[in-house]
Design an enzyme around this catalytic site. Structure first.
Site, PDB file in Angstrom:
ATOM      1  N   GLY A 169     -20.665 -84.305  54.573  1.00 13.86           N
ATOM      2  CA  GLY A 169     -19.544 -85.113  54.734  1.00 13.86           C
ATOM      3  C   GLY A 169     -17.916 -84.648  54.040  1.00 13.86           C
ATOM      4  O   GLY A 169     -17.166 -84.783  52.986  1.00 13.86           O
ATOM      5  N   SER A 170     -18.103 -82.695  54.599  1.00 10.35           N
ATOM      6  CA  SER A 170     -16.933 -82.245  53.751  1.00 10.35           C
ATOM      7  C   SER A 170     -15.649 -82.195  55.264  1.00 10.35           C
ATOM      8  O   SER A 170     -14.648 -82.363  54.774  1.00 10.35           O
ATOM      9  CB  SER A 170     -16.698 -80.820  54.182  1.00 10.35           C
ATOM     10  OG  SER A 170     -17.463 -80.268  55.571  1.00 10.35           O
ATOM     11  N   HIS A 203     -16.575 -79.259  66.986  1.00 19.47           N
ATOM     12  CA  HIS A 203     -16.985 -79.044  67.179  1.00 19.47           C
ATOM     13  C   HIS A 203     -16.928 -77.314  66.033  1.00 19.47           C
ATOM     14  O   HIS A 203     -16.056 -76.673  66.615  1.00 19.47           O
ATOM     15  CB  HIS A 203     -17.710 -78.822  68.474  1.00 19.47           C
ATOM     16  CG  HIS A 203     -19.701 -77.797  68.443  1.00 19.47           C
ATOM     17  ND1 HIS A 203     -20.695 -77.806  68.791  1.00 19.47           N
ATOM     18  CD2 HIS A 203     -19.362 -76.857  68.945  1.00 19.47           C
ATOM     19  CE1 HIS A 203     -21.239 -76.971  68.226  1.00 19.47           C
ATOM     20  NE2 HIS A 203     -21.253 -76.567  68.835  1.00 19.47           N
ATOM     21  N   GLU A 244     -10.992 -75.983  60.912  1.00 21.91           N
ATOM     22  CA  GLU A 244     -11.902 -77.011  61.092  1.00 21.91           C
ATOM     23  C   GLU A 244     -10.720 -78.199  60.315  1.00 21.91           C
ATOM     24  O   GLU A 244     -10.226 -79.223  60.488  1.00 21.91           O
ATOM     25  CB  GLU A 244     -13.168 -77.397  61.052  1.00 21.91           C
ATOM     26  CG  GLU A 244     -13.685 -76.861  62.506  1.00 21.91           C
ATOM     27  CD  GLU A 244     -15.391 -77.781  61.858  1.00 21.91           C
ATOM     28  OE1 GLU A 244     -15.338 -78.517  61.395  1.00 21.91           O
ATOM     29  OE2 GLU A 244     -15.997 -76.639  61.922  1.00 21.91           O
TER      30      GLU A 244
HETATM   31  C1  GAR Z   1     -18.286 -79.608  60.950  1.00 20.27           C
HETATM   32  O1  GAR Z   1     -18.841 -78.258  60.196  1.00 20.27           O
HETATM   33  C2  GAR Z   1     -18.886 -79.307  62.453  1.00 20.27           C
HETATM   34  O2  GAR Z   1     -17.443 -79.211  63.130  1.00 20.27           O
HETATM   35  C3  GAR Z   1     -20.009 -79.325  62.523  1.00 20.27           C
HETATM   36  O3  GAR Z   1     -20.663 -79.778  61.547  1.00 20.27           O
HETATM   37  C4  GAR Z   1     -19.861 -79.474  60.148  1.00 20.27           C
HETATM   38  C5  GAR Z   1     -19.194 -81.663  59.420  1.00 20.27           C
HETATM   39  O4  GAR Z   1     -20.471 -81.605  58.593  1.00 20.27           O
HETATM   40  N1  GAR Z   1     -19.987 -80.725  63.551  1.00 20.27           N
HETATM   41  C6  GAR Z   1     -20.772 -80.519  64.365  1.00 20.27           C
HETATM   42  O5  GAR Z   1     -21.571 -78.874  64.543  1.00 20.27           O
HETATM   43  C7  GAR Z   1     -21.221 -80.838  66.057  1.00 20.27           C
HETATM   44  N2  GAR Z   1     -21.818 -80.356  66.591  1.00 20.27           N
HETATM   45  P1  GAR Z   1     -19.738 -82.128  57.486  1.00 20.27           P
HETATM   46  O6  GAR Z   1     -18.506 -82.931  57.773  1.00 20.27           O
HETATM   47  O7  GAR Z   1     -21.160 -83.345  57.201  1.00 20.27           O
HETATM   48  O8  GAR Z   1     -19.744 -81.613  56.301  1.00 20.27           O
END
Ligand code: GAR
Length: 218
Positions: free
Chosen positions: A20-21, A116, A186
């Protein structure tokens, strides 16, 4: 004279599966005014015992836990997610570390985004999340990585690109150090795209799907 009424807030639905970051970052920036004009109207988590659920609860956000295994099949799960988002009157859906497959129904097509941690179309797809992505980037000897916000179609990490941010890969990088650098990018890119949608509207966002609008480089 009365001031003009404030425009309605853009209602966000945020889909999570893990730490959930991304949700925490979006919530913090909405709360402190850095994403004006948006409100998180619904969080959907595909897992019950994850930090993202704790974050949503602590923030008082409307939360539904919808686990794929509690549904007979993928379409039934996707339909339940869509129902929840409609009930919350979500207008823009943000996949935020979402690891299940959501079949985007017609009324959310062109208004569902994913972030991503790589420069798509490379280093994406099923199983490509977290450190797996950064390991693959390092193993390929890339000099550059970054993150991508894209409209979601019917494949994992796939669909028209809306915006990308680039970061260097540095000599001696580990998956952890690269993840840190990409994560910083991000935390800026997703809010920047949401702000742009607030400013320009959902019709503007849909133009990325038609190829009429080239990806933003932020
Ligand atoms: C982020 O790095 C996002 O880019 C990635 O999950 C992370 C966030 O997780 N998403 C993917 O890899 C989609 N293929 P969080 O919000 O649960 O911490």
């Amino acid at each position: 004279m009365n001031a003009a009424p404030a425009p309605p807030l853009l209602r966000l639905g945020v889909l999570i599966s893990g730490s959930g970051s991304t949700l925490a970052n979006l919530h913090a920036r909405i709360a402190d005014g850095r994403i004006p004009g948006a409100v998180i109207a619904q969080v959907v988590s595909t897992r019950a015992a994850v930090r993202g659920v704790e974050i949503a609860r602590a923030a008082g956000l409307p939360l539904a836990v919808l686990r794929p295994r509690d549904f007979p099949d993928g379409p039934a799960f996707s339909a339940a997610v869509a129902e929840r988002l409609r009930a919350a009157r979500a207008e823009l859906v943000l996949l935020a570390g979402f690891l299940s497959f959501w079949h985007v129904p017609a009324d959310f097509a062109g208004r569902t985004l994913n972030i991503h941690p790589a420069l798509l179309p490379r280093f994406g797809g099923r199983g490509m999340y977290g450190r797996h992505v950064h390991e693959a980037v390092l193993a390929a000897g890339e000099r550059e990585s970054g993150c991508t916000v894209h409209l979601v179609d019917d494949q994992y990490d796939h669909g028209p690109i809306v915006a990308q941010a680039r970061v260097p890969v540095r000599p001696g990088d580990t998956p952890a150090s690269l993840a840190e650098r990409v994560g910083t990018a991000e935390r800026e890119l997703y809010p920047a795209v949401v702000r742009a949608v607030v400013e320009h509207g959902l019709e503007w966002l849909a133009e990325f799907a038609t190829g009429r609008r080239p990806p933003l480089s932020l």
